[in-house]
Write a protein that holds these residues in place. Sequence first.
Motif, PDB file in Angstrom:
ATOM      1  N   ALA A   1       0.860  -1.192   0.000  1.00 28.63           N
ATOM      2  CA  ALA A   1       0.000   0.000   0.000  1.00 28.63           C
ATOM      3  C   ALA A   1       0.891   1.235   0.000  1.00 28.63           C
ATOM      4  CB  ALA A   1      -0.914  -0.009   1.218  1.00 28.63           C
ATOM      5  N   THR A   2       1.011   1.874  -1.148  1.00 26.92           N
ATOM      6  CA  THR A   2       1.955   2.981  -1.290  1.00 26.92           C
ATOM      7  C   THR A   2       1.391   4.267  -0.689  1.00 26.92           C
ATOM      8  OG1 THR A   2       1.101   3.657  -3.448  1.00 26.92           O
ATOM      9  CG2 THR A   2       2.818   1.964  -3.426  1.00 26.92           C
ATOM     10  N   THR A   3       2.312   5.112  -0.238  1.00 31.35           N
ATOM     11  CA  THR A   3       1.980   6.454   0.228  1.00 31.35           C
ATOM     12  C   THR A   3       2.663   7.449  -0.701  1.00 31.35           C
ATOM     13  OG1 THR A   3       1.899   5.694   2.519  1.00 31.35           O
ATOM     14  CG2 THR A   3       2.080   8.067   2.156  1.00 31.35           C
ATOM     15  N   THR A   4       1.891   8.297  -1.347  1.00 30.46           N
ATOM     16  CA  THR A   4       2.460   9.272  -2.277  1.00 30.46           C
ATOM     17  C   THR A   4       1.739  10.608  -2.105  1.00 30.46           C
ATOM     18  OG1 THR A   4       2.799   7.479  -3.867  1.00 30.46           O
ATOM     19  CG2 THR A   4       3.118   9.729  -4.656  1.00 30.46           C
ATOM     20  N   ILE A   5       2.496  11.645  -1.781  1.00 33.58           N
ATOM     21  CA  ILE A   5       1.962  12.999  -1.680  1.00 33.58           C
ATOM     22  C   ILE A   5       2.634  13.838  -2.763  1.00 33.58           C
ATOM     23  CG2 ILE A   5       1.548  14.995  -0.219  1.00 33.58           C
ATOM     24  CD1 ILE A   5       0.248  12.416   0.805  1.00 33.58           C
ATOM     25  N   ALA A   6       1.843  14.397  -3.661  1.00 29.89           N
ATOM     26  CA  ALA A   6       2.367  15.276  -4.709  1.00 29.89           C
ATOM     27  C   ALA A   6       2.202  16.717  -4.265  1.00 29.89           C
ATOM     28  CB  ALA A   6       1.647  15.023  -6.020  1.00 29.89           C
ATOM     29  N   ASP A   7       3.296  17.459  -4.240  1.00 32.04           N
ATOM     30  CA  ASP A   7       3.243  18.861  -3.833  1.00 32.04           C
ATOM     31  C   ASP A   7       2.987  19.795  -5.004  1.00 32.04           C
ATOM     32  OD1 ASP A   7       3.734  18.182  -1.191  1.00 32.04           O
ATOM     33  OD2 ASP A   7       5.913  18.245  -1.453  1.00 32.04           O
ATOM     34  N   THR A   8       2.919  19.246  -6.212  1.00 28.07           N
ATOM     35  CA  THR A   8       2.684  20.043  -7.413  1.00 28.07           C
ATOM     36  C   THR A   8       1.721  19.282  -8.326  1.00 28.07           C
ATOM     37  OG1 THR A   8       4.625  19.034  -8.456  1.00 28.07           O
ATOM     38  CG2 THR A   8       4.958  21.170  -7.377  1.00 28.07           C
ATOM     39  N   SER A   9       1.160  19.975  -9.303  1.00 31.71           N
ATOM     40  CA  SER A   9       0.361  19.288 -10.308  1.00 31.71           C
ATOM     41  C   SER A   9       1.264  18.360 -11.110  1.00 31.71           C
ATOM     42  CB  SER A   9      -0.328  20.295 -11.226  1.00 31.71           C
ATOM     43  OG  SER A   9       0.628  21.103 -11.882  1.00 31.71           O
ATOM     44  N   HIS A  10       0.676  17.382 -11.730  1.00 34.92           N
ATOM     45  CA  HIS A  10       1.500  16.354 -12.359  1.00 34.92           C
ATOM     46  C   HIS A  10       0.724  15.650 -13.470  1.00 34.92           C
ATOM     47  CE1 HIS A  10      -0.782  14.707  -9.003  1.00 34.92           C
ATOM     48  NE2 HIS A  10      -0.930  13.632  -9.741  1.00 34.92           N
ATOM     49  N   ARG A  11       1.487  15.039 -14.362  1.00 35.03           N
ATOM     50  CA  ARG A  11       0.956  14.164 -15.406  1.00 35.03           C
ATOM     51  C   ARG A  11       1.915  13.003 -15.539  1.00 35.03           C
ATOM     52  NH1 ARG A  11       0.299  15.732 -21.800  1.00 35.03           N
ATOM     53  NH2 ARG A  11      -0.617  13.766 -22.505  1.00 35.03           N
ATOM     54  N   VAL A  12       1.440  11.821 -15.243  1.00 29.95           N
ATOM     55  CA  VAL A  12       2.317  10.651 -15.242  1.00 29.95           C
ATOM     56  C   VAL A  12       1.730   9.554 -16.108  1.00 29.95           C
ATOM     57  CG1 VAL A  12       3.262  11.145 -12.952  1.00 29.95           C
ATOM     58  CG2 VAL A  12       1.254   9.660 -13.173  1.00 29.95           C
ATOM     59  N   ARG A  13       2.617   8.757 -16.661  1.00 26.58           N
ATOM     60  CA  ARG A  13       2.225   7.541 -17.352  1.00 26.58           C
ATOM     61  C   ARG A  13       2.561   6.354 -16.467  1.00 26.58           C
ATOM     62  NH1 ARG A  13       4.075   8.970 -23.593  1.00 26.58           N
ATOM     63  NH2 ARG A  13       2.217  10.227 -24.064  1.00 26.58           N
ATOM     64  N   CYS A  14       1.661   5.421 -16.410  1.00 25.91           N
ATOM     65  CA  CYS A  14       1.786   4.278 -15.515  1.00 25.91           C
ATOM     66  C   CYS A  14       1.802   3.008 -16.363  1.00 25.91           C
ATOM     67  CB  CYS A  14       0.604   4.269 -14.534  1.00 25.91           C
ATOM     68  SG  CYS A  14       0.385   2.745 -13.629  1.00 25.91           S
ATOM     69  N   LEU A  15       2.758   2.135 -16.100  1.00 23.98           N
ATOM     70  CA  LEU A  15       2.837   0.842 -16.760  1.00 23.98           C
ATOM     71  C   LEU A  15       2.903  -0.219 -15.674  1.00 23.98           C
ATOM     72  CD1 LEU A  15       3.188  -0.958 -19.274  1.00 23.98           C
ATOM     73  CD2 LEU A  15       5.646  -0.583 -19.086  1.00 23.98           C
ATOM     74  N   ALA A  16       1.883  -1.087 -15.609  1.00 22.30           N
ATOM     75  CA  ALA A  16       1.806  -2.099 -14.566  1.00 22.30           C
ATOM     76  C   ALA A  16       1.975  -3.495 -15.166  1.00 22.30           C
ATOM     77  CB  ALA A  16       0.474  -2.003 -13.828  1.00 22.30           C
ATOM     78  N   PHE A  17       2.808  -4.301 -14.495  1.00 19.61           N
ATOM     79  CA  PHE A  17       3.028  -5.694 -14.875  1.00 19.61           C
ATOM     80  C   PHE A  17       2.289  -6.586 -13.884  1.00 19.61           C
ATOM     81  CE2 PHE A  17       6.657  -3.486 -16.619  1.00 19.61           C
ATOM     82  CZ  PHE A  17       6.939  -4.138 -17.799  1.00 19.61           C
ATOM     83  N   PRO A  18       1.135  -7.152 -14.255  1.00 21.71           N
ATOM     84  CA  PRO A  18       0.457  -8.091 -13.352  1.00 21.71           C
ATOM     85  C   PRO A  18       1.360  -9.295 -13.073  1.00 21.71           C
ATOM     86  CG  PRO A  18      -1.025  -7.380 -15.097  1.00 21.71           C
ATOM     87  CD  PRO A  18       0.347  -6.910 -15.476  1.00 21.71           C
ATOM     88  N   MET A  19       1.675  -9.533 -11.805  1.00 18.94           N
ATOM     89  CA  MET A  19       2.639 -10.568 -11.474  1.00 18.94           C
ATOM     90  C   MET A  19       2.188 -11.955 -11.907  1.00 18.94           C
ATOM     91  SD  MET A  19       5.362  -9.243 -10.418  1.00 18.94           S
ATOM     92  CE  MET A  19       6.227 -10.628  -9.680  1.00 18.94           C
ATOM     93  N   ALA A  20       0.873 -12.195 -11.964  1.00 17.66           N
ATOM     94  CA  ALA A  20       0.395 -13.497 -12.420  1.00 17.66           C
ATOM     95  C   ALA A  20       0.848 -13.783 -13.849  1.00 17.66           C
ATOM     96  CB  ALA A  20      -1.132 -13.548 -12.333  1.00 17.66           C
ATOM     97  N   GLN A  21       0.997 -12.727 -14.646  1.00 17.70           N
ATOM     98  CA  GLN A  21       1.418 -12.875 -16.037  1.00 17.70           C
ATOM     99  C   GLN A  21       2.936 -12.961 -16.179  1.00 17.70           C
ATOM    100  OE1 GLN A  21      -0.016 -13.003 -19.085  1.00 17.70           O
ATOM    101  NE2 GLN A  21      -2.177 -12.654 -18.670  1.00 17.70           N
ATOM    102  N   TRP A  22       3.660 -12.355 -15.245  1.00 18.28           N
ATOM    103  CA  TRP A  22       5.084 -12.130 -15.472  1.00 18.28           C
ATOM    104  C   TRP A  22       6.022 -12.821 -14.487  1.00 18.28           C
ATOM    105  CZ3 TRP A  22       6.675 -10.009 -19.872  1.00 18.28           C
ATOM    106  CH2 TRP A  22       5.750  -9.291 -20.627  1.00 18.28           C
ATOM    107  N   GLU A  23       5.536 -13.335 -13.377  1.00 18.74           N
ATOM    108  CA  GLU A  23       6.442 -13.880 -12.367  1.00 18.74           C
ATOM    109  C   GLU A  23       7.262 -15.058 -12.897  1.00 18.74           C
ATOM    110  OE1 GLU A  23       6.427 -14.531  -7.575  1.00 18.74           O
ATOM    111  OE2 GLU A  23       4.557 -14.816  -8.663  1.00 18.74           O
ATOM    112  N   SER A  24       6.609 -15.976 -13.623  1.00 15.09           N
ATOM    113  CA  SER A  24       7.348 -17.127 -14.149  1.00 15.09           C
ATOM    114  C   SER A  24       8.361 -16.695 -15.200  1.00 15.09           C
ATOM    115  CB  SER A  24       6.368 -18.148 -14.748  1.00 15.09           C
ATOM    116  OG  SER A  24       5.646 -17.584 -15.823  1.00 15.09           O
TER     117      SER A  24
END
Length: 316
Positions: free
Chosen positions: A90-113
């Motif tokens: 459970a991540t904690t992230t506080i942004a002190d400024t406006s932002h635009r981010v790109r997110c790339l997630a690897f589902p571990m069920a697909q990639w762990e092996s």
Amino acid sequence: MTSPAYSSASQWYREGGQASHVRTMKSPGGILDLLEIEGQAGDRSRPAVPDITLYQDVHGGCRIRGDLGGGRFGLTTKKGGIVLAAPNFATTTIADTSHRVRCLAFPMAQWESVLDEATSGRFSSDSSYVYGRVFDCPNIRSALRNLWALCDEQGAPSGLLARAAGCEILAELCRLCGAPLGPTKGGLAPWAERRCLELMRARLSDDVSLDELAAEAQLSPFHFARMFKQSLGVPPRVYLTRLRLERACDLLETTDLPVTEIAFEVGYSSNQVLARVFTKHRRMSPSDYRRAVRDPVRQISMSAKGPALATFEVQQ
């Protein structure tokens, strides 16, 4: 680490408290989750999800603090900077400024092996020292840029494109996490290269998977992707685009099929998608190409202005 509260990063960003900040979401069959998020300063914390997640700052200059699984941190990002968040944390992230981010997630069920095989079991998602650090990795930046370009051209990338791009990025993550891959001992055997290219050509209109191609070569998907690039000079995703454009050119030259039908024949979802890809790499629309190759006078004129009609390059 806490138990996952959501089944994936994609589910959290679709249904969680920050859904209103999501501007783009593309998920090719659960292989990769691609998102673009824009918001003002504030709490951007996230519950645990079973994904390794990369965040890339689009503009730079975002001041953030918190814990992404590697202990408390505070930093100002640079344009294109990448930070990594731990799975099942459970991540904690506080942004002190406006932002635009790109997110790339690897589902571990697909990639762990895949990760275990690629690193002979040396990769661990608990390598906490990597989480919350800013990575300046040209290879990952390039792979992300190409993946987003594919999304802009084609919509959600096909399974082959997503899997192959994921392998490229994970190879760099393994290196950054202290579990480098062994050197590739060589390219594909001639018989394996021939059979894989035959399968790709035969299945242009389908979403042939990296796993199917790897099985044809009797290799794991991860090692197949690396050996394919060593043999052919480009990753499988780039070679697939090359084959599709070559076939589209052949059909435009030799048949009167409508452009929409040609698009379906070579594996694109619409004539608009084919037009975007074709124009990017051939500098003209499919219809203009057809007219040019059937009009010798115009063909000579257009050849004088740019690359020969019979050649093209697909960027890596």
